[in-house]
Scaffold this motif. Structure first.
Motif, PDB file in Angstrom:
ATOM      1  N   ILE A 127      -2.366  -5.672   5.174  1.00 55.62           N
ATOM      2  CA  ILE A 127      -1.206  -5.194   5.927  1.00 55.62           C
ATOM      3  C   ILE A 127      -0.500  -4.050   5.206  1.00 55.62           C
ATOM      4  N   HIS A 128      -0.327  -4.182   3.899  1.00 54.74           N
ATOM      5  CA  HIS A 128       0.507  -3.228   3.153  1.00 54.74           C
ATOM      6  C   HIS A 128      -0.294  -2.136   2.463  1.00 54.74           C
ATOM      7  N   SER A 129      -1.572  -2.086   2.665  1.00 55.93           N
ATOM      8  CA  SER A 129      -2.453  -1.022   2.160  1.00 55.93           C
ATOM      9  C   SER A 129      -2.833  -1.229   0.699  1.00 55.93           C
ATOM     10  N   THR A 130      -3.878  -0.531   0.303  1.00 53.75           N
ATOM     11  CA  THR A 130      -4.335  -0.490  -1.085  1.00 53.75           C
ATOM     12  C   THR A 130      -4.181   0.942  -1.587  1.00 53.75           C
ATOM     13  N   PHE A 131      -4.476   1.164  -2.870  1.00 55.89           N
ATOM     14  CA  PHE A 131      -4.346   2.517  -3.404  1.00 55.89           C
ATOM     15  C   PHE A 131      -5.383   2.772  -4.491  1.00 55.89           C
ATOM     16  N   THR A 132      -5.681   4.027  -4.697  1.00 55.61           N
ATOM     17  CA  THR A 132      -6.566   4.483  -5.766  1.00 55.61           C
ATOM     18  C   THR A 132      -5.965   5.734  -6.389  1.00 55.61           C
TER      19      THR A 132
ATOM     20  N   PRO B 189     -17.174  12.070  -2.797  1.00 57.69           N
ATOM     21  CA  PRO B 189     -16.089  12.086  -1.798  1.00 57.69           C
ATOM     22  C   PRO B 189     -16.021  10.807  -0.980  1.00 57.69           C
ATOM     23  N   MET B 190     -17.151  10.080  -0.860  1.00 55.79           N
ATOM     24  CA  MET B 190     -17.111   8.802  -0.159  1.00 55.79           C
ATOM     25  C   MET B 190     -16.209   7.810  -0.879  1.00 55.79           C
ATOM     26  N   ASP B 191     -16.196   7.861  -2.222  1.00 57.30           N
ATOM     27  CA  ASP B 191     -15.335   6.962  -2.986  1.00 57.30           C
ATOM     28  C   ASP B 191     -13.873   7.376  -2.895  1.00 57.30           C
ATOM     29  N   GLU B 192     -13.626   8.657  -2.664  1.00 57.04           N
ATOM     30  CA  GLU B 192     -12.252   9.128  -2.529  1.00 57.04           C
ATOM     31  C   GLU B 192     -11.679   8.769  -1.156  1.00 57.04           C
TER      32      GLU B 192
END
Length: 377
Positions: free
Chosen positions: A70-75, A231-234
């Motif tokens: 719900i609240h998203s993930t980040f990298t 870019p797929m990982d980004e």
């Protein structure tokens, strides 16, 4: 997989009467089928498992999965190209403080995966809108005109009756089909504008990463795995971070950092690389189709197309018909003969050309009679 795609196989059904062309069908059949199929495929947990699985100490895994979905993930995109297992544990996953000041690296939040299914389905609807408008404006005209004439074996009396009706129709409505043709041209323009617009909206949806996505993927495809900045990982990270906050024993707010595995992105990255190429191909073909449509405003080019389509008809008959038809008349005739048996088309062209020649002779005779001066005794 049949249970997934069986319900949408009707989208590829071939219509008994053609009211458009192959480029038009590329939008509302081919592209729409691909988008709906991808939208359904993402929802199939039995093939790809849960879309997200998170681990963090002190929080139930089910709660953590729901929270991070719900609240998203980040990298951290800047750390995507690090050496896995030495510098970073996963692409884009690291403690920024170990690599420099805390504010040196930009954190990228990923929320799109919540909406991919709905986004693809809405795109499919947008690709169907020009088809819906054309069916509304067309009103079954072509089905009415081509009724029974696409059968190679037809009773002679029925054939003569149907061709006589067509001849009468063109006698009455000749030079009154331009609005019909220009509406189809408008729908072709809408198809082109829509596919360009979908490229732009997909780019915005993915954080302005889509327009260069395909070229970047191919640029790194030959590099060594584990050291390249993929870019797929980004754009579609398979592992991301998620922070969960809760009260500790003393009432202070604790921050718990967890790792989330995103199996759904294994599918998402393939879907959007396919769509990248598909949208470009469809846009180019649609652009060429518009140039072709503009070329049909040239009478000589229309005659060539009519002769090519009605290959069994006499060239003289085709020439007579072409010279008596405006753009709209030619368009209706061109659509009609696509739904007509070639041998019936040959006879129809002969009768229609004869009708046009008789009308031309009648006009010449009337003009000559008007030119004779009256004499009085």
């Amino acid at each position: 997989m049949y249970d997934v795609f069986g319900s949408i196989r009707g989208l590829l059904k071939i219509d008994s009467v053609s009211i458009d062309n192959n480029i038009f069908r590329l939008h509302y059949k081919g592209t729409m089928f691909i988008l709906v199929a991808f939208s359904l495929l993402i929802t199939q947990k039995q093939y790809f498992g849960d879309p997200i699985d998170c681990i963090v100490e002190g929080v139930d895994s089910g709660i953590m999965d729901t929270y991070c979905w719900i609240h998203s993930t980040f990298t951290i995109p800047a750390l995507t190209g690090g050496v896995i297992g030495e510098e970073i544990p996963h692409p884009g996953i690291a403690n920024p403080s170990l690599h420099g000041p805390d504010d040196q690296y930009e954190v990228k939040h990923h929320k799109y995966y919540q909406w991919v299914t709905l986004f693809l389905y809405l795109q499919a609807i947008m690709f169907y809108v020009p088809r819906y408008l054309w069916k509304l404006w067309e009103g079954g005209k072509m089905k009415m005109l081509a009724m029974q004439l696409n059968a190679p074996i037809l009773d002679e009396d029925v054939k003569k009756e149907r061709m006589a009706e067509l001849i009468d129709y063109f006698n009455i409505y000749l030079h009154n089909h331009n609005i019909y043709a220009f509406r189809f041209l408008l729908c072709e323009v809408l198809n082109f504008v829509n596919v360009i617009g979908q490229i732009y909206f997909t780019d915005r949806f993915l954080g302005y990463e889509f327009t260069t996505y395909g070229t970047r993927v191919f640029a790194v495809s030959e590099q060594e795995f584990g050291t390249r900045r993929d870019p797929m990982d980004e754009v579609f990270p398979k592992v991301a971070k998620c922070s969960f906050h809760k009260y500790g024993p003393s009432g202070t707010v604790e921050r718990l950092d967890g790792l989330c595995v995103l199996p759904v992105n294994i599918l998402n990255e393939k879907i959007f690389i396919i769509l990248w190429f598909w949208f470009i191909v469809v846009a180019v073909i649609s652009g060429v189709g518009l140039l072709y449509r503009l070329a049909t405003f040239i009478p000589a080019f229309r005659e060539i197309l009519l002769r090519t389509r009605s290959r069994l008809a006499s060239p003289d008959h085709v020439q007579t018909i072409s010279r008596n038809c405006q753009f709209g008349d030619w368009f209706v005739l061109h659509q009609l003969i696509k739904n007509m048996d070639p041998f019936i088309c040959k006879e129809f062209f002969a009768d229609l050309a004869k009708e046009f020649e008789e009308k031309a002779h009648a006009r010449i005779g009337s003009t000559s009679a008007d030119a004779i001066p009256l004499t009085h005794s």
